[in-house]
Design an enzyme around this catalytic site. Structure first.
Site, PDB file in Angstrom:
ATOM      1  N   GLY A 123       0.883  -1.292   0.152  1.00 59.03           N
ATOM      2  CA  GLY A 123      -0.009   0.030  -0.042  1.00 59.03           C
ATOM      3  C   GLY A 123       0.620   1.235   0.071  1.00 59.03           C
ATOM      4  N   CYS A 153       5.597  -5.602   1.466  1.00 54.53           N
ATOM      5  CA  CYS A 153       5.882  -4.098   1.056  1.00 54.53           C
ATOM      6  C   CYS A 153       5.321  -3.274   2.508  1.00 54.53           C
ATOM      7  CB  CYS A 153       5.249  -3.917  -0.249  1.00 54.53           C
ATOM      8  SG  CYS A 153       6.129  -2.256  -0.737  1.00 54.53           S
ATOM      9  N   HIS A 165       7.904  -7.687  -3.918  1.00 49.96           N
ATOM     10  CA  HIS A 165       6.847  -8.053  -4.562  1.00 49.96           C
ATOM     11  C   HIS A 165       6.772  -9.409  -5.322  1.00 49.96           C
ATOM     12  CE1 HIS A 165       4.467  -4.415  -3.904  1.00 49.96           C
ATOM     13  NE2 HIS A 165       5.407  -3.806  -3.989  1.00 49.96           N
ATOM     14  N   GLU A 200       4.316 -11.158  -6.045  1.00 41.57           N
ATOM     15  CA  GLU A 200       3.179 -11.419  -6.615  1.00 41.57           C
ATOM     16  C   GLU A 200       3.410 -10.602  -7.998  1.00 41.57           C
ATOM     17  OE1 GLU A 200       2.314  -7.341  -5.064  1.00 41.57           O
ATOM     18  OE2 GLU A 200       3.662  -9.190  -4.612  1.00 41.57           O
TER      19      GLU A 200
END
Length: 368
Positions: free
Chosen positions: A225, A253, A343, A345
């Site tokens: 975020g 993150c 990350h 993902e």
């Protein structure tokens, strides 16, 4: 061909051409080094309130499509490119990037020396910036830039979180249930979990421990975020409650920074941050070096190479960036919790760190 200007808070100015919507916008100027994946960058909620500079010289040549978005809209505050493609050319393309930027009201600038701008930000640090294709008065725009809030101290996750809970079903046989706190979650997180038989319940950033536990989760996830993690006291307290109940916890993150604070560490703002898809990270657990995707302007202040005793038992730094030795992950030695600052993902990639979702599932299995 509408003229546009970009003015940094220190007065450095670039003249170019409007790209996307004609108008005026402000934010924090940051650069990202990814050679691909611009659509995922634009729709990443972590870029909220940031004006993104693409270091790759040509942007837009693969167009845009309905499948690659990481959220329901473009989140960047502004967009800076050197050479926008004149027409998209890709079999998956369903539209033109410039037209989509204009349709969503994203003000950008093209035709400037993005290499010079990037070098300036590397030397001086990320800073406030304005782009205007309406008023080309440099000093007037700079004064409006200086009146904008800084990223340090910005509490932004509430501006990008979901307004109500929703669920993403597991693919194939359901194995586990995860409660995910949406601090600016990307769609590929739930896709990567679903591929492992995990049903994910996504909750607003203001959710309580009772909200999360109501779905009887096997584990909890804290998402990426935007903003300064030092402002996120609510999620920090929630992470502490999760750990007190010894529910397996994984943070990515911003979620990593939240867990770092929950464990008693401080956070700090990096000079110009890590943003791109080519960052080398050492996994200290395995000794392997991974090429990883990053998007963070803050980091956890924790000592590397030693056990740290906390309220929740021993903790160690599990990952470090090989460029600057910044902490890129934490691992609980007693409590079932771990994080990474980058990350796994990542879409469109790289995929070196995708195994971390397997590690998350293994943590659940061990707890069970």
């Amino acid at each position: 061909m509408t003229k546009a200007i970009l003015v940094l808070e220190d007065g450095r100015t670039f003249h170019g051409t409007s790209y996307g919507a004609v108008g005026e916008t402000f934010g924090e100027a940051v650069f990202t080094t990814g050679m691909t994946g611009y659509q995922e960058t634009l729709t990443d909620p972590s870029f909220h309130k940031q004006v993104v500079v693409q270091t790759a010289p040509q942007i837009g040549n693969t167009g845009v499509n309905a499948e690659d978005d990481e959220s329901d809209r473009i989140h960047v505050a502004g967009y800076v490119v050197r050479d926008p493609a004149r027409r998209p050319s890709n079999w998956r393309s369903t539209g033109d990037l410039g037209e989509r930027l204009a349709a969503e009201g994203i003000v950008g600038i093209s035709g400037i020396d993005t290499r010079a701008l990037t070098r300036h930000l590397r030397e001086r640090g990320a800073m406030r910036v304005g782009i205007s294709s309406l008023d080309l008065d440099v000093e007037g725009l700079r004064q409006r830039v200086l009146s904008q809030p800084e990223m340090l101290g910005a509490d932004l996750s509430a501006q990008v979180t979901t307004s109500s809970p929703y669920k993403v079903e597991a693919e194939g046989e359901h194995r586990y249930t995860v409660a995910a706190l949406d601090l600016g979650i990307k769609r590929n997180v739930s896709r990567r979990l679903a591929a492992r038989g995990v049903t994910t319940h996504i909750f607003p950033a203001s959710s309580s421990i009772e909200d999360l536990l109501a779905v009887s989760p096997d584990a909890v996830f804290f998402s990426p975020g935007p903003g300064d993690p030092a402002t996120a006291d609510g999620p920090v307290a929630l992470a502490q409650e999760v750990m007190r109940r010894r529910v397996p916890l994984f943070g990515i993150c911003f979620g990593s920074q939240i867990l770092g604070r929950a464990l008693g560490f401080g956070t700090y703002k990096l000079g110009y941050g890590h943003r791109g898809i080519n960052q080398p990270v050492l996994d200290k657990t395995t000794g392997k070096v991974e090429v990883t995707s990053h998007n963070h302007g803050f980091a956890v202040d924790a000592p590397v190479g030693q056990r740290i005793d906390t309220e929740f038992g021993g903790v160690e730094v599990s990952h470090v960036c090989l460029n600057d030795n910044v902490v890129e992950g934490l691992r609980g030695l007693e409590v079932p919790a771990f994080t990474v600052q980058y990350h796994p993902e990542a879409a469109a990639g790289p995929h070196d760190a995708d195994y971390l979702f397997d590690r998350f599932v293994e943590l659940v299995e061990k707890k069970g």
